[in-house]
Write an enzyme that holds these catalytic residues in place. Structure first.
Site, PDB file in Angstrom:
ATOM      1  N   HIS A  80     -13.065  -9.343   9.593  1.00  0.00           N
ATOM      2  CA  HIS A  80     -12.981  -8.049   8.797  1.00  0.00           C
ATOM      3  C   HIS A  80     -14.138  -8.761   7.245  1.00  0.00           C
ATOM      4  O   HIS A  80     -14.121  -9.939   7.304  1.00  0.00           O
ATOM      5  CB  HIS A  80     -12.010  -7.546   8.757  1.00  0.00           C
ATOM      6  CG  HIS A  80     -11.112  -8.473   7.347  1.00  0.00           C
ATOM      7  ND1 HIS A  80     -11.425  -8.559   6.530  1.00  0.00           N
ATOM      8  CD2 HIS A  80     -10.141  -8.644   7.427  1.00  0.00           C
ATOM      9  CE1 HIS A  80     -10.273  -8.900   5.834  1.00  0.00           C
ATOM     10  NE2 HIS A  80      -9.505  -8.568   6.431  1.00  0.00           N
ATOM     11  N   ASP A 127       7.587 -14.645  17.143  1.00  0.00           N
ATOM     12  CA  ASP A 127       8.063 -15.884  16.659  1.00  0.00           C
ATOM     13  C   ASP A 127       9.230 -15.904  15.810  1.00  0.00           C
ATOM     14  O   ASP A 127       9.010 -15.205  13.966  1.00  0.00           O
ATOM     15  CB  ASP A 127       7.058 -16.417  16.260  1.00  0.00           C
ATOM     16  CG  ASP A 127       6.890 -18.292  15.955  1.00  0.00           C
ATOM     17  OD1 ASP A 127       8.038 -18.273  15.550  1.00  0.00           O
ATOM     18  OD2 ASP A 127       6.990 -18.887  17.448  1.00  0.00           O
ATOM     19  N   SER A 155      -5.488 -12.981   7.792  1.00  0.00           N
ATOM     20  CA  SER A 155      -6.650 -12.463   8.499  1.00  0.00           C
ATOM     21  C   SER A 155      -7.708 -13.386   8.683  1.00  0.00           C
ATOM     22  O   SER A 155      -8.104 -14.840   8.347  1.00  0.00           O
ATOM     23  CB  SER A 155      -8.056 -11.508   8.332  1.00  0.00           C
ATOM     24  OG  SER A 155      -6.358 -10.571   7.475  1.00  0.00           O
TER      25      SER A 155
END
Length: 410
Positions: A225, A348, A363
């Protein structure tokens, strides 16, 4: 008999409506453009076939250029019979990319300065806001003042203070349009200096995660992004920038309504790479020095992704990534979903215990499924940090090619 005919007609109409509904649905959700590896065919599902088109009329110059670059047309058909839409297919060599998951430090300088606040101040004539009076708005990108390029707070402050109150011509960009506005600085009663009532930003810094590295070109992709201005939310226009090593010292655990974050520091003063592109699909640049413990894997195309098990590489301690399990819950193939093409969920136990799931700074963490790089983590669900959004890896790879092409042109 009449009743039987009426029932039959009604059932036919229902069937036709159902088929039309399916066609409309697939027309909306399926993208208009696809990438496939050289020598392969586009495969979407058991009920949708891609039939090569012949004699499709060329309608404009863009289509002509597309034909030159090897784009071919195909018609998507339901059950191989019922037309849905015509799409473009681009064959590409199967790239081998190194999935990273390494944290990296971002030092970004803007192309121009960003107006982050337009305010007023006291003058002898009362409360004034020259910038607001001239029509400058928060988020405007100021490129030049009186023909002089401005790249920092100091640049614009110096021009305004030396104006002696004469009108200044501001060349700026707003919503991708160029505007010229005249600002007449006023004398501030508090300190006797000329001001415009304008606060600007010229840089940004932060931490993200590298998605992949192309060992053949040195080009890397990260974040998935854009880097945006913290006040305006607009994409920061990139002038130049550096990549530096980061050491993750810990993690602030995420919880419902409270996003967590990676806690780290820049571990070196010297840059390990340069930033070249900041766009809606991530941050891209060139590494001057980089090493990874991971092996290169093929790029997975969006139509190859399946709902189900996958894993990510990310770093929550130190500077070396680890592998953690996730589930891809939803895939949206449509072209308009910038950086939110998939919904993923962390499964997990170790990662859930350490971070609560996805946190700020993750990110760009690469997603691997069936031995291929298929995406990158982009956003966390604020009310459920175990879940988040992800972008398709083929989208990021196409963006990285812009950097590759610009390097070749240089």
């Amino acid at each position: 008999m009449k009743n039987i005919i009426k029932i039959a007609v009604a059932m036919i109409n229902i069937a036709i409506a159902a088929v039309l509904g399916v066609i409309i649905y697939y027309n909306k959700v399926l993208p208009n453009n696809y990438y496939i590896t050289s020598g392969s065919e586009l495969k979407l599902s058991e009920i949708i076939e891609a039939i090569p088109c012949t004699g499709v009329p060329v309608k404009n110059a863009v289509a002509v250029e597309a034909e030159k670059t090897g784009v071919r047309k195909a018609e998507l058909k339901l059950l191989g019979i019922i037309p849905i839409k015509i799409v473009s297919i681009q064959e590409v060599d199967e790239p081998l990319l190194v999935p990273c998951g390494n944290p990296f430090g971002i030092k970004l300088l803007t192309d121009g300065v960003i107006a982050v606040e337009v305010s007023g101040f006291e003058t002898e004539a009362g409360y004034k806001s020259p910038a607001a009076d001239a029509g400058i708005k928060t988020g405007d990108v100021i490129k030049t003042v009186n023909g002089r390029k401005v790249m920092s707070n100091e640049d614009i402050e110096k021009i305004i203070s030396e104006s002696s109150g004469e009108p200044l011509s501001f060349n700026l960009v707003r919503d991708e349009k160029n505007l010229i506005l005249n600002v007449k600085p006023e004398l501030c009663s508090a300190d006797g200096s000329y001001r415009a009532g304008l606060w600007v930003r010229d840089s940004s810094a932060g931490i993200g995660t590298i998605t992949f590295y192309d060992p053949e070109t040195g080009v890397f992709a990260g974040l998935g992004h854009p880097v945006c201005d913290v006040d305006t939310g607009n994409i920061l226009p990139l002038s130049s920038g550096e990549v530096v090593d980061v050491n993750v010292n810990g993690v602030k655990r995420g919880a419902a309504g409270v996003p967590g974050e990676l806690l780290g520091s820049f571990s070196a003063l010297s840059a390990i790479g340069s930033l070249e592109l900041n766009c809606s699909d991530g941050l891209y640049g060139v590494m001057s020095s980089f090493s990874s413990c991971n092996e290169a894997v093929p790029l997975g195309m969006r139509q190859e992704i399946e709902a189900g098990e996958a894993f990510i590489y990310t770093t929550v301690n130190g500077n070396q990534p680890k592998m953690y399990s996730i589930v891809i819950e939803k895939i949206d193939l449509h072209d308009t979903k910038e950086s939110k093409n998939m919904i993923i969920r962390v499964t997990d136990k170790e990662l859930l215990e350490k971070s609560g799931g996805i946190v700020q700074g993750m990110s760009g963490s690469p997603i691997i499924q069936n031995g291929k790089l298929v995406g990158a983590v982009t956003h966390v669900f604020v009310n459920n940090p175990a879940k988040g959004y992800a972008i398709f890896a083929d989208t990021m790879y196409e963006c990285s090619k812009k950097v590759i092409n610009s390097q070749a042109a240089a």
